[in-house]
Write a protein that holds these residues in place. Structure first.
Motif, PDB file in Angstrom:
ATOM      1  N   LEU A 536       0.818  -1.208   0.000  1.00  0.00           N
ATOM      2  CA  LEU A 536       0.000   0.000   0.000  1.00  0.00           C
ATOM      3  C   LEU A 536       0.855   1.262   0.000  1.00  0.00           C
ATOM      4  CD1 LEU A 536      -2.804   1.301   0.156  1.00  0.00           C
ATOM      5  CD2 LEU A 536      -2.688   1.086   2.650  1.00  0.00           C
ATOM      6  N   GLN A 537       1.949   1.260   0.741  1.00  0.00           N
ATOM      7  CA  GLN A 537       2.820   2.426   0.814  1.00  0.00           C
ATOM      8  C   GLN A 537       3.356   2.798  -0.569  1.00  0.00           C
ATOM      9  OE1 GLN A 537       6.076   1.853   3.533  1.00  0.00           O
ATOM     10  NE2 GLN A 537       6.758   3.984   3.440  1.00  0.00           N
ATOM     11  N   THR A 538       3.648   1.800  -1.384  1.00  0.00           N
ATOM     12  CA  THR A 538       4.131   2.052  -2.736  1.00  0.00           C
ATOM     13  C   THR A 538       3.009   2.574  -3.621  1.00  0.00           C
ATOM     14  OG1 THR A 538       5.871   0.389  -2.510  1.00  0.00           O
ATOM     15  CG2 THR A 538       5.215   0.971  -4.752  1.00  0.00           C
ATOM     16  N   ILE A 539       1.823   2.005  -3.489  1.00  0.00           N
ATOM     17  CA  ILE A 539       0.665   2.509  -4.233  1.00  0.00           C
ATOM     18  C   ILE A 539       0.419   3.976  -3.874  1.00  0.00           C
ATOM     19  CG2 ILE A 539      -1.833   2.297  -4.548  1.00  0.00           C
ATOM     20  CD1 ILE A 539      -0.460   0.005  -5.872  1.00  0.00           C
ATOM     21  N   GLU A 540       0.508   4.283  -2.590  1.00  0.00           N
ATOM     22  CA  GLU A 540       0.250   5.655  -2.140  1.00  0.00           C
ATOM     23  C   GLU A 540       1.297   6.638  -2.658  1.00  0.00           C
ATOM     24  OE1 GLU A 540      -2.134   4.828   2.057  1.00  0.00           O
ATOM     25  OE2 GLU A 540       0.071   4.969   2.070  1.00  0.00           O
ATOM     26  N   SER A 541       2.473   6.134  -3.036  1.00  0.00           N
ATOM     27  CA  SER A 541       3.523   7.029  -3.534  1.00  0.00           C
ATOM     28  C   SER A 541       3.162   7.649  -4.874  1.00  0.00           C
ATOM     29  CB  SER A 541       4.854   6.282  -3.644  1.00  0.00           C
ATOM     30  OG  SER A 541       4.869   5.423  -4.781  1.00  0.00           O
ATOM     31  N   PHE A 542       2.261   7.019  -5.628  1.00  0.00           N
ATOM     32  CA  PHE A 542       1.905   7.600  -6.923  1.00  0.00           C
ATOM     33  C   PHE A 542       0.446   8.028  -7.022  1.00  0.00           C
ATOM     34  CE2 PHE A 542       1.501   2.927  -7.841  1.00  0.00           C
ATOM     35  CZ  PHE A 542       0.182   2.890  -8.269  1.00  0.00           C
ATOM     36  N   ILE A 543      -0.355   7.789  -5.989  1.00  0.00           N
ATOM     37  CA  ILE A 543      -1.741   8.254  -5.978  1.00  0.00           C
ATOM     38  C   ILE A 543      -1.810   9.634  -5.335  1.00  0.00           C
ATOM     39  CG2 ILE A 543      -4.016   7.879  -4.948  1.00  0.00           C
ATOM     40  CD1 ILE A 543      -3.725   4.952  -5.379  1.00  0.00           C
ATOM     41  N   GLU A 544      -2.402  10.582  -6.044  1.00  0.00           N
ATOM     42  CA  GLU A 544      -2.469  11.959  -5.537  1.00  0.00           C
ATOM     43  C   GLU A 544      -3.779  12.265  -4.820  1.00  0.00           C
ATOM     44  OE1 GLU A 544      -0.104  14.730  -8.479  1.00  0.00           O
ATOM     45  OE2 GLU A 544      -1.387  13.359  -9.627  1.00  0.00           O
ATOM     46  N   ASN A 545      -4.836  11.539  -5.155  1.00  0.00           N
ATOM     47  CA  ASN A 545      -6.155  11.828  -4.598  1.00  0.00           C
ATOM     48  C   ASN A 545      -6.676  10.646  -3.785  1.00  0.00           C
ATOM     49  OD1 ASN A 545      -6.321  14.388  -5.989  1.00  0.00           O
ATOM     50  ND2 ASN A 545      -6.691  13.192  -7.869  1.00  0.00           N
ATOM     51  N   GLU A 546      -7.168  10.941  -2.603  1.00  0.00           N
ATOM     52  CA  GLU A 546      -7.690   9.902  -1.720  1.00  0.00           C
ATOM     53  C   GLU A 546      -8.805   9.105  -2.391  1.00  0.00           C
ATOM     54  OE1 GLU A 546      -7.265   7.897   1.902  1.00  0.00           O
ATOM     55  OE2 GLU A 546      -6.110   9.626   1.154  1.00  0.00           O
ATOM     56  N   ASP A 625      11.352  -3.723 -10.305  1.00  0.00           N
ATOM     57  CA  ASP A 625      10.574  -2.787 -11.105  1.00  0.00           C
ATOM     58  C   ASP A 625      11.436  -1.587 -11.482  1.00  0.00           C
ATOM     59  OD1 ASP A 625       7.960  -3.761 -11.544  1.00  0.00           O
ATOM     60  OD2 ASP A 625       7.356  -3.266  -9.503  1.00  0.00           O
ATOM     61  N   CYS A 626      11.019  -0.887 -12.559  1.00  0.00           N
ATOM     62  CA  CYS A 626      11.733   0.319 -12.984  1.00  0.00           C
ATOM     63  C   CYS A 626      11.011   1.586 -12.546  1.00  0.00           C
ATOM     64  CB  CYS A 626      11.932   0.323 -14.497  1.00  0.00           C
ATOM     65  SG  CYS A 626      10.398   0.480 -15.436  1.00  0.00           S
ATOM     66  N   TRP A 627       9.830   1.424 -11.947  1.00  0.00           N
ATOM     67  CA  TRP A 627       9.060   2.566 -11.420  1.00  0.00           C
ATOM     68  C   TRP A 627       8.036   1.995 -10.456  1.00  0.00           C
ATOM     69  CZ3 TRP A 627       4.446   5.165 -14.209  1.00  0.00           C
ATOM     70  CH2 TRP A 627       3.582   4.199 -14.745  1.00  0.00           C
ATOM     71  N   PRO A 628       7.359   2.831  -9.686  1.00  0.00           N
ATOM     72  CA  PRO A 628       6.346   2.303  -8.772  1.00  0.00           C
ATOM     73  C   PRO A 628       5.085   1.908  -9.529  1.00  0.00           C
ATOM     74  CG  PRO A 628       6.510   4.688  -8.554  1.00  0.00           C
ATOM     75  CD  PRO A 628       7.588   4.280  -9.493  1.00  0.00           C
ATOM     76  N   GLY A 629       4.937   0.617  -9.775  1.00  0.00           N
ATOM     77  CA  GLY A 629       3.809   0.148 -10.559  1.00  0.00           C
ATOM     78  C   GLY A 629       3.357  -1.222 -10.109  1.00  0.00           C
ATOM     79  N   TYR A 637       9.707  -1.278  -6.644  1.00  0.00           N
ATOM     80  CA  TYR A 637      10.667  -0.228  -7.005  1.00  0.00           C
ATOM     81  C   TYR A 637      11.448   0.285  -5.799  1.00  0.00           C
ATOM     82  CZ  TYR A 637      12.235   4.411  -8.580  1.00  0.00           C
ATOM     83  OH  TYR A 637      12.983   5.526  -8.863  1.00  0.00           O
ATOM     84  N   TYR A 638      10.787   0.350  -4.660  1.00  0.00           N
ATOM     85  CA  TYR A 638      11.424   0.880  -3.455  1.00  0.00           C
ATOM     86  C   TYR A 638      12.119  -0.191  -2.630  1.00  0.00           C
ATOM     87  CZ  TYR A 638       8.679   5.053  -4.538  1.00  0.00           C
ATOM     88  OH  TYR A 638       8.143   6.153  -5.166  1.00  0.00           O
ATOM     89  N   LEU A 639      12.359  -1.357  -3.238  1.00  0.00           N
ATOM     90  CA  LEU A 639      13.048  -2.471  -2.570  1.00  0.00           C
ATOM     91  C   LEU A 639      12.216  -3.079  -1.447  1.00  0.00           C
ATOM     92  CD1 LEU A 639      16.626  -1.030  -2.691  1.00  0.00           C
ATOM     93  CD2 LEU A 639      16.180  -3.425  -3.152  1.00  0.00           C
ATOM     94  N   ARG A 640      10.896  -2.966  -1.559  1.00  0.00           N
ATOM     95  CA  ARG A 640      10.009  -3.578  -0.576  1.00  0.00           C
ATOM     96  C   ARG A 640       9.590  -4.958  -1.080  1.00  0.00           C
ATOM     97  NH1 ARG A 640       6.917   2.131  -0.660  1.00  0.00           N
ATOM     98  NH2 ARG A 640       8.343   3.251   0.740  1.00  0.00           N
ATOM     99  N   PRO A 641       9.970  -6.025  -0.377  1.00  0.00           N
ATOM    100  CA  PRO A 641       9.626  -7.371  -0.849  1.00  0.00           C
ATOM    101  C   PRO A 641       8.115  -7.628  -0.782  1.00  0.00           C
ATOM    102  CG  PRO A 641      11.375  -7.424   0.818  1.00  0.00           C
ATOM    103  CD  PRO A 641      10.795  -6.053   0.839  1.00  0.00           C
ATOM    104  N   LYS A 642       7.612  -8.292  -1.806  1.00  0.00           N
ATOM    105  CA  LYS A 642       6.247  -8.811  -1.763  1.00  0.00           C
ATOM    106  C   LYS A 642       6.288 -10.198  -1.108  1.00  0.00           C
ATOM    107  CE  LYS A 642       5.120  -6.464  -6.126  1.00  0.00           C
ATOM    108  NZ  LYS A 642       4.631  -6.621  -7.522  1.00  0.00           N
ATOM    109  N   PRO A 643       5.145 -10.711  -0.676  1.00  0.00           N
ATOM    110  CA  PRO A 643       5.137 -12.029  -0.040  1.00  0.00           C
ATOM    111  C   PRO A 643       5.798 -13.129  -0.872  1.00  0.00           C
ATOM    112  CG  PRO A 643       3.067 -10.933   0.387  1.00  0.00           C
ATOM    113  CD  PRO A 643       3.836 -10.031  -0.557  1.00  0.00           C
ATOM    114  N   ALA A 644       5.697 -13.056  -2.196  1.00  0.00           N
ATOM    115  CA  ALA A 644       6.299 -14.092  -3.043  1.00  0.00           C
ATOM    116  C   ALA A 644       7.797 -14.193  -2.822  1.00  0.00           C
ATOM    117  CB  ALA A 644       5.998 -13.814  -4.519  1.00  0.00           C
ATOM    118  N   TYR A 645       8.432 -13.092  -2.501  1.00  0.00           N
ATOM    119  CA  TYR A 645       9.875 -13.103  -2.238  1.00  0.00           C
ATOM    120  C   TYR A 645      10.208 -14.104  -1.141  1.00  0.00           C
ATOM    121  CZ  TYR A 645      14.327 -11.372  -0.350  1.00  0.00           C
ATOM    122  OH  TYR A 645      15.608 -11.275   0.131  1.00  0.00           O
TER     123      TYR A 645
END
Length: 843
Positions: A536-546, A625-629, A637-645
């Protein structure tokens, strides 16, 4: 004679839109290397293209031309010295002018350039360096238009990209944006010298018993005519092992041969130490040292074993005579703006591979030949590198000038990279042979005349089967070359009996259920994947509107570039889990599916390693990733592992236990449960010695947490080295006798320690009530403010317990299955007394 001096040109640059002739339009460049997007951002002329829909607002940058300028002072130079203007990388169409005179024109991003500017800088004082960067996108379209007869077949991006030697993902891919960068993307400097060491490399031969190695060291010299000597030295952990001084021969090369007794070998992590020797060369004129160069090398043998067997023809890697199951991942560029990636960031990425027990990374062919710091980190940490050449998903043209540029590109990069022991294979392209197949292009494998290949509608074969293997054979003769990925002896690329395979019939293609991954593999599975949302923190990095924080919002869909991702995510959701509408739960569910899919693939294929090396390795798509997507990455992109890692890391333990029921296709049987199920239990080992262990198998009710039948125990199991040990090949569960939905929970002890666990669940999860599990997570002790131990227990089986990913905090495990009577300990670093949130399926 003078010692080599380097004068960096990283500062005092300015830039402008080339078409703007008005006064005062020059903008400052903070420093180079850089690309134009970064410089526009620094001057508040561009909004961050990674946020919201800003990629669309940056489109204008893609179609512009840019000029960069630097005013510099002529460096001091002794009489007889050479002054070189050195560019390690220009992106991409660059015309370089010095005091108004054109000194270089470049059209290949992957090449370095050295321009002799000695005469041009005869005058003392200030000089003006200008670089015009033409628009790669428009030039590519122009070049494509000039050759309408060529069949511009491709996947991803504008097909015109194939006419230009630029990172292909810049045209957009199914996981990244369209950001057409331009600029001085690698170092630029002035070099002043009389003579220099232009290249330093080795050729290594190791005796069959590894007790002796011959290291032939070469130093190539560039400089004015003269009598030079070179001293070459080999050291280990700072201690000199061997050294010799020799005269530079008429071919401008110094060569010495070192015989090393009992060499310390380079190993992938988990198999031994990735030992590196220091290699240095000092160039003198007999009195003064003119130049000194040092590199780190490894002494090792790396082979690809291809031998006929009962499954076809093997394809696996052997290091120093040891068979290595290559569990790992594919690597794309870690940023769309390449100069954002620091050596420290590269190091963190490779450290995360090692922590995830990945022994190989595949540098994918649509990106770049990576920075030296990436390969150095792989050398030092023991990660094997599968290195693609930079061709991806297309039928590339073969104009004479383009072939010449490609040969120079290959030559430069193989020379640059060949000393790295981590690189164990060079591969011609990514999926270009699949493009050939899917578009019906001509490929007669039996025709061995390269000139004929150029006359067909698939002329790119000439690149992969003539130019590139010739370059590798000449410059890195001991490194294996493979024409493409996937590829196998000219057979169809989906042939599971030979070569490597990209298995995309899960997610793409026929969209098979991920539970049958093990039946879909080949001899080496170099791509397979399942999408998942980042945290969620990564998703929030590119979402501008609540208001956009819901699973199918426009901006979230915009940050998922995969064709048909809505249908594919929906398919795997509908088949496996109960859907959700709140964003946080939706994110989590996509991650559960990805973790399960990757686990099924790795678990089944690693089991096949012990069956005559039926599967030589598995490299998931993709590590990063090459960008937050939203993509197939298992670390965002921010080096945050997903559960699959974490799921992959568990399956790749040195000892891993596997328990699995046969697949029951509930969609075909209209959700009718099976009357009986076969199941298998096994142990996979990468240990090079056999060990003994104890195995336990329990049958635990999902609803009550009680055991529904007597557990089974094997007290003294002899576990085969570097292979698979079958405990139960096929046994039967009678669901009439045991009607309750239950998990199969397996554990393995070695020397009284639990070293591996696995839990097989009834499928699909959507039919199970997983609420009210009685999960207990508590802090048992704090070793310091920086370290905590969490004790995790439960009354009923828990699926995919995921701990919150917080920057600066690392957990020893996550995405875990917890069963009653099996308390687990989690080590948390960096939490500093705070609490850590967690989530599990059905919570």
């Amino acid at each position: 004679m003078s010692r080599l001096f380097q004068h960096s040109l990283s500062k005092e640059w300015s830039f402008k839109d080339s078409t703007d002739e008005s006064e005062g339009v020059w903008m400052p460049v903070p420093s180079v290397p850089s690309v134009v997007h970064q410089d526009l951002l620094a001057n508040n002329k561009l909004e961050d293209p990674f946020i919201g829909f800003n990629e669309l607002n940056a489109k204008w940058v893609n179609e512009k031309t840019w000029t960069y300028r630097n005013v510099f002072q002529k460096p001091e130079a002794a009489p007889g010295s050479t002054i070189i203007l050195a560019f390690d990388g220009l992106d991409t169409f660059a015309k370089v002018k010095l005091d108004g005179n054109v000194v270089l024109e470049s059209n290949n991003m992957f090449l370095a350039h050295r321009v002799d500017v000695t005469k041009a800088l005869e005058a003392d004082g200030k000089h003006i360096l200008e670089i015009d960067f033409d628009c790669a996108m428009l030039r590519a379209r122009e070049l494509r238009g000039q050759d309408p007869k060529h069949k511009w077949a491709s996947f991803n991006g504008d097909p015109a990209r194939m006419s230009v030697r630029k990172a292909q993902y810049h045209w957009g891919w199914d996981w990244g944006p369209v950001l057409m960068t331009a600029g001085i993307w690698r170092d630029v400097r002035l070099e002043v010298y009389t003579a220099r060491i232009a290249d330093l490399w080795t050729e290594v031969q190791i005796a069959a018993d590894h007790q002796e190695a011959t290291v032939s060291a070469f130093a190539e010299v560039d400089g004015a005519a003269g009598s030079y000597k070179a001293k070459l030295k080999l050291s280990l952990q700072g201690r000199e092992v061997a050294s010799e001084e020799t005269t530079v021969d008429k071919g401008n090369t110094a060569k010495v041969m070192f015989n090393i007794k009992n060499p310390s070998l380079w190993w992938p992590h988990g198999y031994g130490d990735p030992t590196l020797y220091g290699l240095s060369a000092s160039l003198t004129d007999g009195q003064n040292e003119l130049h000194h160069v040092s590199k780190k090398i490894g002494i090792r043998m790396a082979e690809v074993i291809q031998q006929p067997d009962k499954y076809g023809k093997s394809f696996f890697f052997q290091i120093n005579g040891v068979d290595i199951f290559c569990g790992g991942s594919c690597w794309i560029p870690a940023d769309s703006l390449l100069t954002n990636i620091t050596p420290e960031r590269y190091r963190k990425w490779v450290e995360s591979m090692v922590a995830g027990r990945q022994v190989m990374t595949r540098v994918w062919g649509g990106g770049i030949y990576e920075d030296d710091s990436f390969y150095s980190a792989c050398d030092e940490l023991g990660v094997m590198v599968w290195q693609d050449f930079m061709f991806a998903c297309g039928n590339y043209p073969t104009w004479p000038e383009l072939l010449d540029s490609i040969r120079k590109e290959a030559t430069y990069n193989v020379r640059r990279l060949r000393h790295h022991p981590s690189i164990v294979i060079y591969v011609g392209n990514n999926e270009d042979y699949q493009v050939q197949e899917q578009n019906g292009l001509t490929y007669n494998y039996e025709d061995k005349n390269p000139e004929n290949w150029l006359k067909t509608d698939f002329p790119a074969r000439y690149i992969y089967e003539k130019i590139l293997p010739e370059v590798v054979k000449e410059l890195a003769p001991s490194t294996f070359y493979h024409p493409g990925s996937p590829w196998g002896d000219g057979k169809v690329t989906s042939d599971p009996t030979v070569g490597d395979l990209h298995q995309w019939n899960v997610w793409h293609g026929t969209q098979e259920k991920y539970q049958v991954y093990e039946t879909l593999g080949g001899r080496f599975n170099s791509e397979f994947g399942m999408e998942a949302f980042p945290h969620l923190q990564t998703i929030e990095s590119f979402i501008e509107n609540e208001a956009d924080k819901y699973p199918q919002s426009h901006v979230i869909d915009f940050h998922n570039k995969a064709d048909g991702h809505e249908r594919r995510i929906a398919t795997y959701f509908a088949e496996n889990v109960r859907t959700a509408t709140d964003l946080e739960t939706y994110i989590y569910l996509t991650q559960v599916i990805q973790a399960e899919a990757m686990m099924y693939g790795y678990r089944g294929w690693r089991r096949q390693w012990g069956d005559e090396r039926r599967c030589g390795g598995a490299l998931l798509w993709q590590m990063n990733d090459c960008w937050p997507g939203i993509s197939w990455a298992i670390v965002d992109y921010y080096l945050r592992p997903k559960p699959a890692y974490y799921a992959v890391a568990r399956v790749l333990r040195p000892l891993a236990i596997g328990i699995q029921r046969e697949h029951h296709d509930w969609s075909v049987t209209h959700a009718e449960p099976p009357k009986t199920s076969k199941y298998s239990l096994w142990i996979a080992s990468s240990l090079l010695k056999g060990v003994s262990g104890k195995v336990e198998l329990r049958f635990i009710s999902v609803q009550t947490g009680l055991e529904v039948r007597e557990r089974r125990v094997w007290d003294d199991v002899r576990i085969h080295a570097n292979g698979t040990t079958d405990i139960i090949i096929a046994d039967i569960i009678d669901h009439m006798v045991y009607p309750e939905a239950h998990v199969l929970a397996a554990r393995l002890w070695v020397d009284n320690d639990i070293v591996a666990r696995d839990v097989d669940w009834p499928q699909p999860f959507k039919y199970l009530d997983l609420s009210e599990r009685g999960l207990d997570v508590k802090v048992s002790e704090s070793g310091s403010d920086d370290l905590q131990k969490l004790r995790v227990s439960t009354r009923k089986p828990v699926k995919c317990l995921v701990f919150e990913e917080r920057d600066g905090v690392r957990v020893s495990d996550s995405a875990m299955d917890i069963v009653p009577g099996d308390e687990q300990i989690i080590i948390v670093k960096g939490l500093r007394g705070d609490t850590l949130k967690y989530k599990y399926l059905g919570q």
